[in-house]
Enzyme design. Structure first.
Site, mmCIF file in Angstrom:
data_model
loop_
_atom_site.group_PDB
_atom_site.id
_atom_site.type_symbol
_atom_site.label_atom_id
_atom_site.label_comp_id
_atom_site.label_asym_id
_atom_site.label_seq_id
_atom_site.Cartn_x
_atom_site.Cartn_y
_atom_site.Cartn_z
ATOM 1 N N ASP A 216 0.101 -7.756 5.594
ATOM 2 C CA ASP A 216 1.079 -7.273 6.576
ATOM 3 C C ASP A 216 0.640 -7.624 8.003
ATOM 4 O OD1 ASP A 216 1.050 -5.815 4.122
ATOM 5 O OD2 ASP A 216 2.296 -4.260 5.001
ATOM 6 N N HIS A 218 3.278 -6.894 10.603
ATOM 7 C CA HIS A 218 4.050 -5.814 11.221
ATOM 8 C C HIS A 218 4.229 -5.955 12.732
ATOM 9 C CE1 HIS A 218 5.307 -3.149 8.094
ATOM 10 N NE2 HIS A 218 4.084 -3.058 7.577
ATOM 11 N N ASP A 245 6.044 -8.207 4.944
ATOM 12 C CA ASP A 245 5.972 -7.254 6.061
ATOM 13 C C ASP A 245 5.513 -7.935 7.348
ATOM 14 O OD1 ASP A 245 6.844 -5.381 4.267
ATOM 15 O OD2 ASP A 245 5.292 -3.911 4.695
ATOM 16 N N ASP A 248 8.873 -5.159 11.768
ATOM 17 C CA ASP A 248 8.990 -3.695 11.856
ATOM 18 C C ASP A 248 7.699 -3.065 12.380
ATOM 19 O OD1 ASP A 248 11.633 -3.310 11.158
ATOM 20 O OD2 ASP A 248 11.217 -3.030 9.029
ATOM 21 N N ARG A 249 7.873 -1.899 12.983
ATOM 22 C CA ARG A 249 6.802 -1.073 13.555
ATOM 23 C C ARG A 249 6.228 -1.697 14.819
ATOM 24 N NH1 ARG A 249 5.492 3.300 10.485
ATOM 25 N NH2 ARG A 249 6.052 3.292 8.292
ATOM 26 N N ASN A 277 8.558 -5.300 1.526
ATOM 27 C CA ASN A 277 9.572 -4.242 1.523
ATOM 28 C C ASN A 277 10.197 -4.037 2.896
ATOM 29 O OD1 ASN A 277 6.929 -3.018 2.226
ATOM 30 N ND2 ASN A 277 8.110 -1.129 2.394
ATOM 31 N N HIS A 278 9.566 -4.573 3.953
ATOM 32 C CA HIS A 278 10.169 -4.477 5.281
ATOM 33 C C HIS A 278 11.034 -5.679 5.631
ATOM 34 C CE1 HIS A 278 8.725 -0.778 7.289
ATOM 35 N NE2 HIS A 278 7.820 -0.823 6.342
ATOM 36 N N HIS A 326 3.827 -8.734 -2.659
ATOM 37 C CA HIS A 326 3.618 -7.738 -1.615
ATOM 38 C C HIS A 326 3.177 -6.390 -2.157
ATOM 39 C CE1 HIS A 326 3.928 -5.844 2.265
ATOM 40 N NE2 HIS A 326 4.644 -4.875 1.712
ATOM 41 N N ARG A 376 4.325 7.252 -2.126
ATOM 42 C CA ARG A 376 5.301 6.953 -1.073
ATOM 43 C C ARG A 376 6.634 7.645 -1.288
ATOM 44 N NH1 ARG A 376 3.857 2.119 1.644
ATOM 45 N NH2 ARG A 376 2.130 1.040 0.634
ATOM 46 N N HIS A 403 0.729 -4.389 1.535
ATOM 47 C CA HIS A 403 1.558 -3.174 1.466
ATOM 48 C C HIS A 403 0.870 -1.892 1.905
ATOM 49 C CE1 HIS A 403 5.091 -1.033 0.220
ATOM 50 N NE2 HIS A 403 4.632 -0.573 -0.919
#
Length: 473
Positions: A216, A218, A245, A248-249, A277-278, A326, A376, A403
């Site tokens: 990730d 991110h 990923d 995002d964030r 997943n993002h 991922h 999660r 992840h």
């Protein structure tokens, strides 16, 4: 009770130091001493939220409610956790309960109203969903789109060039943007490239070549550049695989996505991108990427990115030895590499709440044998026996996944057969983790490398997420 409170206070101290795992350990010990105090559970729920273990947070909040049905903080924690995993229809009942119990709480009231809007929005989007909706590229006349004389960047023609890549990298460092024509051009080119790839890309590492696997990123653009500075930029002899990923964030998600896409254009046979997943619409709406696209470019850019994300491969098989994806493994031992090969990802743009695609993007390892509910609140967890059976059945040495934050940037689990790599150091500016990447040469030995976060301009994580999300983070 005094002993339990002492342990809780130690947990609070660890929490203040951003040692979320340490805080959980203390709260757990407090619960072992006295399991009838609801605040111990809500404190642990908050630490689990920080670790993105939203399923565990929901369980803790529910236990606190069972002990004290009038404990407003427990409803608040459960509402936050459900909101963060996009279960708005579950969250809305708890937000309503918080408002009813504390009518003067303006924050809770705002969250309740925001959640109502999300529930309505989700219903609206589902109602207007069209299976074969026209592409956002329809009507986009790139050939006749003018790049104004005032644009001070390198021009991009039909092919990606090193000159353009170098200029783009520097532009993004200084807060400049690409011209929209080039943004459209890059996204559309990569969408076509990845659409044509298999659901599971299969690649070898030739002699005198190297493949670097990153986890990730991110939206942490400056940390991505640190990987390239330390490890070398992509080339025909030095390939990269980014394991989902990308966005995002972090608040430089468009910069990361565009730079990775530009390298995919430059080296389509040596640069690989797995979906995370993002790289999905619902996560992008909640965690900032949609807002960032609209703020820096426009809504059409987000829609085109969305289309390209849904075209990304879901896994990469490296030298027939390492399955890289991922999330992780599956709810059914019968799943094989051939099932991944046969999966037509183009028939399902978004992963949904069940099925092979969802599991590939969302699952996590656990230390206990067998399978368990997801910490999660989405997907599941798989134990070392599951990993062993999968690797032996498919002739693999290991599964490489991402992840999850790892404090050292990577972790080797399940007797060496499950490897997590995470490449966003000091994640969200709030977790004191290192980043890592894995180098693989033609001998297929894994070379682990750790690195620290580097300074970045004073823009906070989640700067482009909705305001209600910001107040929960």
């Amino acid at each position: 009770m005094a002993d339990a409170v002492s342990l809780k206070n130690q947990g609070n101290d660890a929490f203040k130091q951003k040692d979320w795992s340490g805080a959980i350990d203390y709260y757990t010990k407090a619960i072992e001493v006295n399991d009838k105090e609801p605040s111990f559970y809500t404190n642990r729920a908050q630490a689990n939220i920080k670790l993105e273990a939203y399923g565990y947070a929901i369980a803790d909040a529910s236990k606190a409610i069972e002990i004290d049905p009038n404990f407003a903080k427990a409803y608040y924690r459960r509402a936050v956790a459900n909101t963060l995993i996009l279960k708005h229809s579950d969250a809305i009942h708890d937000w309503k309960a918080v408002v009813r119990k504390n009518p003067a709480d303006k924050v809770a009231k705002a969250q309740y109203e925001a959640c109502q809007k999300m529930v309505k929005r989700d219903a609206f989007l589902k109602a207007i969903e069209i299976a074969d909706a026209p592409s956002a590229a329809v009507g986009l006349d790139l050939e006749n789109m003018i790049v104004e004389d005032s644009y001070d960047g390198v021009r991009l023609k039909d092919e990606m060039t090193q000159e353009f890549l170098d200029d783009m990298t520097e532009r993004f460092k200084t807060g400049k943007k690409l011209h929209r024509k080039y943004v459209f051009q890059i996204i559309l080119a990569v969408k076509d490239l990845v659409y044509a790839e298999a659901t599971m890309v299969e690649t070898e590492v030739a002699p005198d070549h190297m493949l670097t696997v990153c986890g990730d990123t991110h939206g942490q653009y400056f940390d991505l550049l640190e990987i390239f500075r330390l490890n070398g930029f992509p080339s025909q002899k030095h390939g990269y695989l980014f394991n989902g990923d990308f966005v995002d964030r972090g608040s430089w998600s468009t910069e990361i996505a565009l730079l990775l896409y530009a390298y995919k254009m430059m080296y389509p046979k040596f640069f690989f991108l797995n979906r995370g997943n993002h790289e999905t619409d619902d996560m992008n709406r909640m965690y900032g990427f949609e807002g960032e696209c609209k703020a820096k470019y426009n809504e059409r850019v987000f829609k085109l990115f969305s289309e390209s994300f849904s075209a990304l491969p879901l896994a990469t098989l490296i030298g027939s030895k390492y399955l890289t994806l991922h999330g992780g493994l599956f709810s059914d031992d019968a799943i094989t590499l051939d099932d991944i090969r046969k999966l037509n990802r183009h028939n399902q743009r978004q992963p949904g709440q069940a099925g092979l695609m969802m599991e590939m993007l969302w699952t996590d390892p656990q230390t206990m044998p067998g399978r368990g509910p997801s910490k999660r609140g989405v997907g599941l967890q798989f134990g070392p026996d599951v990993t062993k059976r999968f690797c032996e059945k498919n002739g693999l040495e290991a599964v490489i996944r991402s992840h999850e934050v790892r404090m050292e940037g990577y972790e080797v689990e399940h007797d060496g057969r499950c490897i997590t790599v995470f490449s966003a150091p000091k994640y969200c500016d709030s977790t004191e983790n290192k980043g890592a990447y894995i180098n693989i040469e033609s001998d297929y030995k894994l070379q682990f490398n750790k690195f620290d976060a580097v300074p970045h301009p004073d823009i906070k994580p989640m700067a482009y997420a909705n305001n209600s999300m910001m107040s929960m983070m």
